[in-house]
Scaffold this motif. Structure first.
Motif, PDB file in Angstrom:
ATOM      1  N   THR A  38       0.818  -1.217   0.000  1.00 58.84           N
ATOM      2  CA  THR A  38       0.000   0.000   0.000  1.00 58.84           C
ATOM      3  C   THR A  38       0.854   1.271   0.000  1.00 58.84           C
ATOM      4  N   LYS A  39       2.144   1.134   0.256  1.00 55.23           N
ATOM      5  CA  LYS A  39       3.034   2.298   0.274  1.00 55.23           C
ATOM      6  C   LYS A  39       4.342   1.988  -0.455  1.00 55.23           C
ATOM      7  N   PRO A  40       4.263   1.578  -1.713  1.00 52.37           N
ATOM      8  CA  PRO A  40       5.483   1.204  -2.422  1.00 52.37           C
ATOM      9  C   PRO A  40       6.425   2.388  -2.652  1.00 52.37           C
ATOM     10  N   ASP A  41       5.909   3.590  -2.556  1.00 48.95           N
ATOM     11  CA  ASP A  41       6.722   4.781  -2.815  1.00 48.95           C
ATOM     12  C   ASP A  41       7.144   5.515  -1.546  1.00 48.95           C
ATOM     13  N   VAL A  42       7.112   4.841  -0.404  1.00 47.93           N
ATOM     14  CA  VAL A  42       7.416   5.499   0.863  1.00 47.93           C
ATOM     15  C   VAL A  42       8.817   6.118   0.867  1.00 47.93           C
ATOM     16  N   TYR A  43       9.799   5.453   0.280  1.00 44.82           N
ATOM     17  CA  TYR A  43      11.164   5.990   0.280  1.00 44.82           C
ATOM     18  C   TYR A  43      11.328   7.121  -0.729  1.00 44.82           C
ATOM     19  N   VAL A  44      10.577   7.059  -1.824  1.00 47.24           N
ATOM     20  CA  VAL A  44      10.608   8.147  -2.803  1.00 47.24           C
ATOM     21  C   VAL A  44      10.057   9.413  -2.160  1.00 47.24           C
ATOM     22  N   ARG A  45       8.907   9.295  -1.532  1.00 48.84           N
ATOM     23  CA  ARG A  45       8.282  10.464  -0.883  1.00 48.84           C
ATOM     24  C   ARG A  45       9.175  11.014   0.229  1.00 48.84           C
ATOM     25  N   TRP A  46       9.755  10.125   1.016  1.00 46.30           N
ATOM     26  CA  TRP A  46      10.593  10.550   2.131  1.00 46.30           C
ATOM     27  C   TRP A  46      11.803  11.336   1.628  1.00 46.30           C
ATOM     28  N   SER A  47      12.488  10.826   0.611  1.00 49.89           N
ATOM     29  CA  SER A  47      13.701  11.501   0.142  1.00 49.89           C
ATOM     30  C   SER A  47      13.399  12.857  -0.486  1.00 49.89           C
ATOM     31  N   LYS A  48      12.223  12.999  -1.079  1.00 50.05           N
ATOM     32  CA  LYS A  48      11.852  14.289  -1.683  1.00 50.05           C
ATOM     33  C   LYS A  48      11.499  15.335  -0.627  1.00 50.05           C
ATOM     34  N   SER A  49      11.225  14.904   0.584  1.00 49.97           N
ATOM     35  CA  SER A  49      10.791  15.843   1.622  1.00 49.97           C
ATOM     36  C   SER A  49      11.930  16.276   2.548  1.00 49.97           C
ATOM     37  N   ARG A  50      13.159  15.922   2.232  1.00 54.83           N
ATOM     38  CA  ARG A  50      14.294  16.251   3.100  1.00 54.83           C
ATOM     39  C   ARG A  50      15.284  17.166   2.392  1.00 54.83           C
ATOM     40  N   PRO A  51      15.795  18.168   3.103  1.00 55.80           N
ATOM     41  CA  PRO A  51      16.793  19.086   2.523  1.00 55.80           C
ATOM     42  C   PRO A  51      18.217  18.584   2.771  1.00 55.80           C
ATOM     43  N   PHE A  52      18.622  17.536   2.092  1.00 54.28           N
ATOM     44  CA  PHE A  52      19.948  16.971   2.308  1.00 54.28           C
ATOM     45  C   PHE A  52      21.025  17.963   1.894  1.00 54.28           C
ATOM     46  N   LYS A  53      22.184  17.844   2.561  1.00 52.07           N
ATOM     47  CA  LYS A  53      23.329  18.670   2.194  1.00 52.07           C
ATOM     48  C   LYS A  53      24.607  17.873   2.425  1.00 52.07           C
ATOM     49  N   LEU A  54      25.692  18.381   1.878  1.00 54.39           N
ATOM     50  CA  LEU A  54      26.988  17.737   2.076  1.00 54.39           C
ATOM     51  C   LEU A  54      27.275  17.604   3.561  1.00 54.39           C
ATOM     52  N   GLY A  55      27.772  16.462   3.964  1.00 50.51           N
ATOM     53  CA  GLY A  55      28.099  16.227   5.365  1.00 50.51           C
ATOM     54  C   GLY A  55      27.012  15.529   6.143  1.00 50.51           C
ATOM     55  N   ASP A  56      25.791  15.518   5.619  1.00 54.11           N
ATOM     56  CA  ASP A  56      24.703  14.803   6.286  1.00 54.11           C
ATOM     57  C   ASP A  56      24.965  13.297   6.205  1.00 54.11           C
ATOM     58  N   ALA A  57      24.203  12.541   6.985  1.00 54.95           N
ATOM     59  CA  ALA A  57      24.340  11.088   6.981  1.00 54.95           C
ATOM     60  C   ALA A  57      22.966  10.442   6.936  1.00 54.95           C
ATOM     61  N   LEU A  58      22.906   9.274   6.315  1.00 55.75           N
ATOM     62  CA  LEU A  58      21.688   8.471   6.257  1.00 55.75           C
ATOM     63  C   LEU A  58      21.867   7.284   7.181  1.00 55.75           C
ATOM     64  N   PHE A  59      20.878   7.065   8.043  1.00 54.20           N
ATOM     65  CA  PHE A  59      20.925   5.979   9.020  1.00 54.20           C
ATOM     66  C   PHE A  59      19.886   4.936   8.629  1.00 54.20           C
ATOM     67  N   PHE A  60      20.349   3.737   8.264  1.00 58.27           N
ATOM     68  CA  PHE A  60      19.486   2.627   7.896  1.00 58.27           C
ATOM     69  C   PHE A  60      19.421   1.676   9.087  1.00 58.27           C
ATOM     70  N   LEU A  61      18.249   1.511   9.669  1.00 56.34           N
ATOM     71  CA  LEU A  61      18.041   0.641  10.822  1.00 56.34           C
ATOM     72  C   LEU A  61      17.215  -0.563  10.377  1.00 56.34           C
ATOM     73  N   TYR A  62      17.713  -1.784  10.660  1.00 55.19           N
ATOM     74  CA  TYR A  62      17.018  -2.995  10.221  1.00 55.19           C
ATOM     75  C   TYR A  62      17.562  -4.190  10.995  1.00 55.19           C
ATOM     76  N   PRO A  63      16.800  -5.274  11.057  1.00 57.82           N
ATOM     77  CA  PRO A  63      17.316  -6.495  11.687  1.00 57.82           C
ATOM     78  C   PRO A  63      18.415  -7.079  10.781  1.00 57.82           C
ATOM     79  N   PRO A  64      19.640  -7.220  11.279  1.00 58.68           N
ATOM     80  CA  PRO A  64      20.732  -7.674  10.413  1.00 58.68           C
ATOM     81  C   PRO A  64      20.533  -9.065   9.826  1.00 58.68           C
ATOM     82  N   SER A  65      19.755  -9.891  10.464  1.00 57.91           N
ATOM     83  CA  SER A  65      19.525 -11.234   9.921  1.00 57.91           C
ATOM     84  C   SER A  65      18.502 -11.213   8.784  1.00 57.91           C
ATOM     85  N   GLN A  66      17.787 -10.088   8.621  1.00 57.30           N
ATOM     86  CA  GLN A  66      16.715 -10.036   7.635  1.00 57.30           C
ATOM     87  C   GLN A  66      16.978  -9.096   6.466  1.00 57.30           C
TER      88      GLN A  66
END
Length: 196
Positions: A38-66
């Motif tokens: 129902t939300k296949p574009d969740v990451y597309v929408r999220w990235s368009k709503s952020r003012p990224f700049k040089l030096g920023d960081a992206l944090f990916f949180l997930y179960p490492p076994s999955q």
């Protein structure tokens, strides 16, 4: 070795806070995962709503076994080809620093996840705030993102790391300024090291 890593992390966080860099929890979801149908574009929408700049960081949180988080080329992103990633992390707490202007691409190497919409592209402007013109490969990658259907009304729960129903708003919220909030803990750890 662990002590050296702790010192390096504390110094990195101190530098990030001084420079005004931000750390963003990808998708602002409980976990980086294949999005619900129902939300296949969740990451597309999220990235368009952020003012990224040089030096920023992206944090990916997930179960490492999955799952995992991989940085790929524009061509690999468009084709969901994860055979030869630029960078691959699978520790469950992956941080990618945005160190160069241009478009960067991320996905999961787990079978089927990319094709289900677990893919993220981020535009990083130059130091003066200008965006680089997209290459032909970037255009193909953008076309692949546009092929994702728009989100419908949610009927499935978003991915979560825990099985509990407790809604800790602080944990579920984004991390737009993690560097500042973690700085106190890093400074405390660093002060302990100075006294050793």
């Amino acid at each position: 070795m662990a002590l050296a890593t702790l010192v390096a992390a504390a110094l990195l966080l101190l530098h990030a806070d001084v420079c005004g860099a931000a750390m963003y929890k990808v998708g602002e979801l409980d976990a980086w995962a294949a999005p619900p149908s129902t939300k296949p574009d969740v990451y597309v929408r999220w990235s368009k709503s952020r003012p990224f700049k040089l030096g920023d960081a992206l944090f990916f949180l997930y179960p490492p076994s999955q799952d995992d988080a991989v940085q790929v080329t524009a061509k690999a992103f468009a084709a969901c080809d994860v055979a030869d990633p630029i960078l691959s992390l699978d520790d469950g707490n992956s941080v990618f620093n945005l160190t160069a202007p241009g478009r960067v691409y991320f996905t999961s190497s787990k079978p089927g996840h990319c094709r289900k919409g677990q893919k993220l592209s981020v535009d990083v402007p130059t130091a003066d705030g200008k965006f680089l013109a997209p290459s032909a490969d970037d255009q193909a990658a953008l076309k692949a993102l546009q092929a994702l259907p728009p989100a419908a009304a949610p009927t499935e729960a978003l991915p979560s790391l825990s099985d509990s129903d407790d809604d800790d708003s602080a944990a579920a919220s984004s991390l737009p300024r993690v560097a500042g909030s973690v700085l106190l803990g890093a400074a405390a750890a660093l002060s302990v090291l100075v006294f050793l």
